[in-house]
Design an enzyme around this catalytic site. Structure first.
Site, PDB file in Angstrom:
ATOM      1  N   SER A 183      22.093  -1.661  43.852  1.00 33.64           N
ATOM      2  CA  SER A 183      23.313  -1.806  42.814  1.00 33.64           C
ATOM      3  C   SER A 183      24.150  -0.351  42.625  1.00 33.64           C
ATOM      4  CB  SER A 183      22.626  -2.525  41.485  1.00 33.64           C
ATOM      5  OG  SER A 183      23.860  -3.280  40.767  1.00 33.64           O
ATOM      6  N   GLY A 184      25.293  -0.389  43.154  1.00 31.91           N
ATOM      7  CA  GLY A 184      26.128   0.756  42.703  1.00 31.91           C
ATOM      8  C   GLY A 184      25.971   1.217  43.267  1.00 31.91           C
ATOM      9  N   GLY A 226      28.098   1.585  46.402  1.00 28.10           N
ATOM     10  CA  GLY A 226      28.866   1.502  46.805  1.00 28.10           C
ATOM     11  C   GLY A 226      28.770   0.231  48.599  1.00 28.10           C
ATOM     12  N   LYS A 227      28.440  -0.906  48.587  1.00 27.29           N
ATOM     13  CA  LYS A 227      28.539  -0.924  49.671  1.00 27.29           C
ATOM     14  C   LYS A 227      29.674  -2.159  49.182  1.00 27.29           C
ATOM     15  CE  LYS A 227      24.439  -3.390  48.446  1.00 27.29           C
ATOM     16  NZ  LYS A 227      24.782  -2.102  46.837  1.00 27.29           N
ATOM     17  N   SER A 275      19.603  -6.903  49.958  1.00 26.96           N
ATOM     18  CA  SER A 275      18.574  -7.279  51.006  1.00 26.96           C
ATOM     19  C   SER A 275      17.891  -5.973  50.687  1.00 26.96           C
ATOM     20  CB  SER A 275      19.122  -7.610  51.699  1.00 26.96           C
ATOM     21  OG  SER A 275      20.169  -6.067  52.740  1.00 26.96           O
TER      22      SER A 275
END
Length: 191
Positions: A24-25, A27-28, A96
């Site tokens: 999380s975080g 940049g996805k 994921s």
């Protein structure tokens, strides 16, 4: 190489999945929408499946246990499969965290249709970014089973591309993504 589906012939580009994975975080979502915009400008038909959006609808009944995370990935992969069959380039933005789940997702596609992109961003950087305040809540005990803090993340063993978003700009990442995809997108337009 598989034969082109009719949708690919009509659209004049190949269909595939670009699967962004990382903490999380990392940049996805930012990169998913940047790639979506860049591909659409080239006339390529795309769709973005973002983990946060999916958890508001299709996957709203799931929690964050390992079993629910695996189900989240598999539902997303199945929807991606349907969209690829319709001739789209599907851009998935999903933590994921489990390698087994990512491998099962990959198994739904031909080798030339699935591109795993690992955002290798250090935990410290993701915590500093913390756009939703989730790391703070996880460190405070308000969120359990949070990937990178109280739940494991399996680093991809053989991704198609590794991006270190703490060192690369969005445009640098986009350049590398487009270079990775260019041969795949052209493979069918030549038929």
């Amino acid at each position: 190489m598989s034969s082109p589906c009719q949708h690919e012939l009509i659209k004049r580009h190949a269909a595939c999945v670009v699967w962004f994975t990382g903490l999380s975080g990392a940049g996805k979502t930012t990169l998913a929408f940047a790639l979506d915009d860049a591909l659409r400008r080239k006339g390529i038909h795309t769709a973005v499946l973002d983990g946060d959006s999916l958890r508001l609808g299709l996957n709203s009944d799931l929690g964050f246990s390992p079993e629910d995370r695996a189900t989240n990935v598999q539902r997303t992969a199945q929807v991606s499969r349907l969209m690829v069959d319709a001739g789209l380039v599907v851009i998935v933005s999903l933590i994921s965290p489990q390698a087994e789940s990512r491998n099962k997702a990959r198994s739904l596609f031909n080798e030339d249709q699935f591109f795993e992109v690992y955002l290798n961003t250090p935990l410290e950087v993701c915590e500093q970014r913390d756009p939703k305040g989730l790391y703070r809540k996880a460190r405070g005990g308000d969120i359990t089973q949070f990937t990178g803090i109280s739940a494991a993340y399996d680093v991809p063993g053989n991704p198609h591309l590794v991006l270190q978003t703490q060192a690369l700009s969005v445009s640098d990442c986009l350049e590398r993504l487009l270079a990775m995809l260019e041969p795949a997108l052209k493979r069918r337009s030549a038929n």
